[in-house]
Design a protein around this motif. Structure first.
Motif, PDB file in Angstrom:
ATOM      1  N   LEU A   1      -3.290  -7.820   6.014  1.00  0.00           N
ATOM      2  CA  LEU A   1      -2.442  -8.881   6.567  1.00  0.00           C
ATOM      3  C   LEU A   1      -0.966  -8.657   6.239  1.00  0.00           C
ATOM      4  CD1 LEU A   1      -4.559 -12.028   5.497  1.00  0.00           C
ATOM      5  CD2 LEU A   1      -4.636 -10.851   7.707  1.00  0.00           C
ATOM      6  N   ILE A   2      -0.692  -7.986   5.117  1.00  0.00           N
ATOM      7  CA  ILE A   2       0.712  -7.834   4.688  1.00  0.00           C
ATOM      8  C   ILE A   2       1.234  -6.403   4.847  1.00  0.00           C
ATOM      9  CG2 ILE A   2       0.569  -9.747   3.050  1.00  0.00           C
ATOM     10  CD1 ILE A   2       0.551  -7.432   0.830  1.00  0.00           C
ATOM     11  N   GLY A   3       0.414  -5.521   5.456  1.00  0.00           N
ATOM     12  CA  GLY A   3       0.911  -4.169   5.698  1.00  0.00           C
ATOM     13  C   GLY A   3       0.078  -3.058   5.101  1.00  0.00           C
ATOM     14  N   GLY A   4      -1.026  -3.394   4.421  1.00  0.00           N
ATOM     15  CA  GLY A   4      -1.940  -2.358   3.957  1.00  0.00           C
ATOM     16  C   GLY A   4      -1.983  -2.171   2.455  1.00  0.00           C
ATOM     17  N   LEU A   5      -2.931  -1.307   2.028  1.00  0.00           N
ATOM     18  CA  LEU A   5      -3.137  -1.073   0.592  1.00  0.00           C
ATOM     19  C   LEU A   5      -1.940  -0.397  -0.058  1.00  0.00           C
ATOM     20  CD1 LEU A   5      -6.870   0.097   0.599  1.00  0.00           C
ATOM     21  CD2 LEU A   5      -5.979  -2.083  -0.216  1.00  0.00           C
ATOM     22  N   GLY A   6      -1.110   0.282   0.742  1.00  0.00           N
ATOM     23  CA  GLY A   6       0.072   0.953   0.190  1.00  0.00           C
ATOM     24  C   GLY A   6       1.129  -0.002  -0.331  1.00  0.00           C
TER      25      GLY A   6
END
Length: 341
Positions: free
Chosen positions: A245-250
């Motif tokens: 939701l916020i741009g990924g695991l990175g």
């Protein structure tokens, strides 16, 4: 060693990991130096195909002993070979260090465009049992039984942590996620524990929700959630969805909390072997995990300084790594953060 602000440096175990791990670990060390963080890293490396018979895993006994001695650790991404008959690295760390709660704050980064805005939630996942108890056997050829274990002790512990976290961090609500309509005894016990703990926190709203409904509502409007607490498998899935939701695991920090203040913070993304050694990796997840670590250690001023600088650089958009749509190298991105500090 970095110049520190007059405090005696505290030792922290650092597992740089594989693939891009050592590169992003160097970023964290550079940023800690710029911020004058009173921390001294004790680095421990594992070799991907060397199994320590004392742990039946890539995790060495020396690595475990280092975290137990220092009481705090930071871990880069590590590769575990699939289906080779020994224990997964993460499972070994969680079991041997009794890391009972996995905590992942998922917060929208201002200036970084994703599908959702205003996401600000925290997933708290039970980390030691449930479907990941590791108890599987073949009854007869073609029939495998996998045991899901839910205990009152582990359920109370993780729910207590979730409510205390909510209270300490000014959160308003805790949602217990379950499937007690089907697994009436196992998830029923988890819910009973959550209700019991909720009574000791009258200022925090408490609700219960079935896992499939939670997944749908998270995708429709994640801003309606605050702190979510759940058993192991649900937590594994929900926490990765929330990262998306916020741009990924990175971009997502992660912390594992144990007894007596023991904690191991980690970047939960992969080792990205395709870009390892090329200076292209995004160190944000490990940086923000190190920020969680500093808060856990009571170094909130240093944590705030590093977090504001990191989110500011991403928000500005001038120095972004390739995964965020930019062309900056790991070194460019790290230097921009250090300059802000």
């Amino acid at each position: 060693a970095p110049r520190t602000s007059g405090r005696r440096a505290r030792k922290v175990t650092l597992f740089p990991g594989d693939g891009i791990g050592p590169e992003i670990a160097e970023s964290v060390k550079a940023i800690f130096g710029a911020a004058g963080v009173p921390v001294e890293f004790e680095e421990v490396y594992f070799q991907p195909n060397v199994i320590d018979p004392r742990t039946n895993s890539m995790v060495t006994q020396e690595g475990l002993d280092s975290v137990l001695k220092n009481g705090i650790g930071l871990k880069g991404p590590m590769m575990t070979p699939v289906g080779k008959g020994f224990r997964s690295l993460n499972l070994t760390l969680r079991k041997e260090l009794s890391l009972y709660a996995n905590v992942r704050p998922c917060v929208s980064i201002p200036g970084l465009k994703t599908r959702y805005e205003g996401v600000d939630l925290v997933t708290v996942r039970e980390n030691t049992e449930g479907e990941y108890s590791g108890l599987e056997h073949q009854l007869v050829p073609g029939v495998v039984e996998s045991l899901k274990v839910i205990t009152r002790k582990a359920s109370l512990r993780v729910c207590q942590y979730a409510f205390q976290y909510a209270k300490d961090n000014g959160r308003q609500k805790v949602t217990a996620v379950h499937k007690a309509n089907v697994m009436r005894q196992a998830d029923g016990l988890f819910l009973a524990c959550a209700r019991e703990v909720s009574e000791a926190f009258p200022d925090i709203a408490y609700e219960e929700e079935i896992i499939d409904n939670t997944m749908m509502r998270l995708v429709m409007d994640p801003t309606q959630y605050d702190v979510l607490v759940m058993p192991n498998l649900y937590g594994d899935i929900v926490s990765d969805l929330c990262a998306g939701l916020i741009g990924g695991l990175g971009l997502t920090p992660s912390g594992n909390i144990g007894e007596n203040g023991l904690a191991l913070m980690e970047a939960v993304h992969g080792t990205a072997p395709d870009i390892a050694g090329k200076g292209l990796a995004n160190p944000t997840a490990l940086i923000l995990s190190s920020v969680m670590m500093l808060r856990h250690m009571g170094l909130a001023t240093h944590a705030d300084k590093i977090q504001q600088a990191t989110l500011g650089v991403i928000g500005d958009g001038k120095y972004r790594t390739g995964d965020l749509g930019g062309t900056a190298t790991t070194a460019d991105f790290t230097k921009a953060i250090c300059d802000r500090i």
